[in-house]
Design a protein around this motif. Structure first.
Motif, PDB file in Angstrom:
ATOM      1  N   LYS A 212     -46.466  22.644 -11.789  1.00  0.00           N
ATOM      2  CA  LYS A 212     -45.559  22.351 -13.173  1.00  0.00           C
ATOM      3  C   LYS A 212     -44.266  23.033 -12.766  1.00  0.00           C
ATOM      4  O   LYS A 212     -43.962  23.973 -11.876  1.00  0.00           O
TER       5      LYS A 212
ATOM      6  N   SER B 220     -36.795  23.291 -15.706  1.00  0.00           N
ATOM      7  CA  SER B 220     -35.221  23.238 -15.271  1.00  0.00           C
ATOM      8  C   SER B 220     -34.696  24.109 -16.128  1.00  0.00           C
ATOM      9  O   SER B 220     -35.102  24.140 -17.258  1.00  0.00           O
TER      10      SER B 220
ATOM     11  N   ARG C  76     -37.321  20.708 -20.117  1.00  0.00           N
ATOM     12  CA  ARG C  76     -38.612  20.321 -20.185  1.00  0.00           C
ATOM     13  C   ARG C  76     -39.481  20.534 -19.130  1.00  0.00           C
ATOM     14  O   ARG C  76     -38.833  20.667 -17.865  1.00  0.00           O
TER      15      ARG C  76
ATOM     16  N   ARG D 236     -41.818  19.583 -16.080  1.00  0.00           N
ATOM     17  CA  ARG D 236     -42.356  18.434 -15.468  1.00  0.00           C
ATOM     18  C   ARG D 236     -43.489  18.604 -14.554  1.00  0.00           C
ATOM     19  O   ARG D 236     -43.465  19.832 -13.905  1.00  0.00           O
TER      20      ARG D 236
ATOM     21  N   ASP E  45     -45.031  18.008 -10.745  1.00  0.00           N
ATOM     22  CA  ASP E  45     -44.786  17.563  -9.497  1.00  0.00           C
ATOM     23  C   ASP E  45     -45.307  16.292  -9.101  1.00  0.00           C
ATOM     24  O   ASP E  45     -46.669  16.339  -9.064  1.00  0.00           O
ATOM     25  N   GLN E  46     -44.754  15.327  -8.626  1.00  0.00           N
ATOM     26  CA  GLN E  46     -45.048  13.979  -8.645  1.00  0.00           C
ATOM     27  C   GLN E  46     -45.294  13.883  -6.956  1.00  0.00           C
ATOM     28  O   GLN E  46     -45.732  12.736  -6.707  1.00  0.00           O
TER      29      GLN E  46
END
Length: 130
Positions: A40, A43, A61, A63, A65-66
């Motif tokens: 996770k 920002s 938000r 996000r 990590d992809q």
């Protein structure tokens, strides 16, 4: 709003943002060995208060990590495919610990600023009383 209370407000928003960041970092560290877990990331955004021009820090938000999940070879693992591999997590403990140290230091810096503004405000009040 006085300059002292504005400074305390900005410092407090920074401390809240860094506390949120530390919470997500600790979740990442605790799930580093969870198969399929994605790191996770948060920002920070600038938020203007109502009726004033003071910019505060707000958490954006969350996000995921992809980056690719690590492939772990363990044929005895219940999640292993026919080739004996399963997807691990994409959490790098070295990065998480470095980010946690940075968040801790940022929190401490905001705390010092908050305390300094409080002390200056108290000193000013003491001077005005005399």
């Amino acid at each position: 709003m006085s300059d002292f209370s504005s400074a305390r407000s900005v410092s407090a928003s920074g401390m809240q943002a860094q506390a949120q960041r530390l919470r997500h970092l600790s979740e990442n560290i605790s799930n580093a060995d969870t198969p399929g877990y994605r790191r996770k990331m948060i920002s920070f955004e600038t938020a203007l208060g109502q009726g004033d021009s003071i910019a505060k820090v707000e958490v954006g938000r969350v996000r995921l990590d992809q980056t690719e999940l690590s492939q772990i070879y363990d044929p005895s693992h219940p999640l292993a495919d026919a080739g004996g591999q399963y997807s691990g997590s994409n959490v790098n403990l070295l990065i998480e610990l470095a980010d946690a140290r940075e968040a801790q230091r940022s929190y401490e810096a905001n705390l010092k600023m908050f305390d300094q503004a409080r002390k200056m405000s108290s000193s000013l009040m003491q001077l005005l009383r005399n």
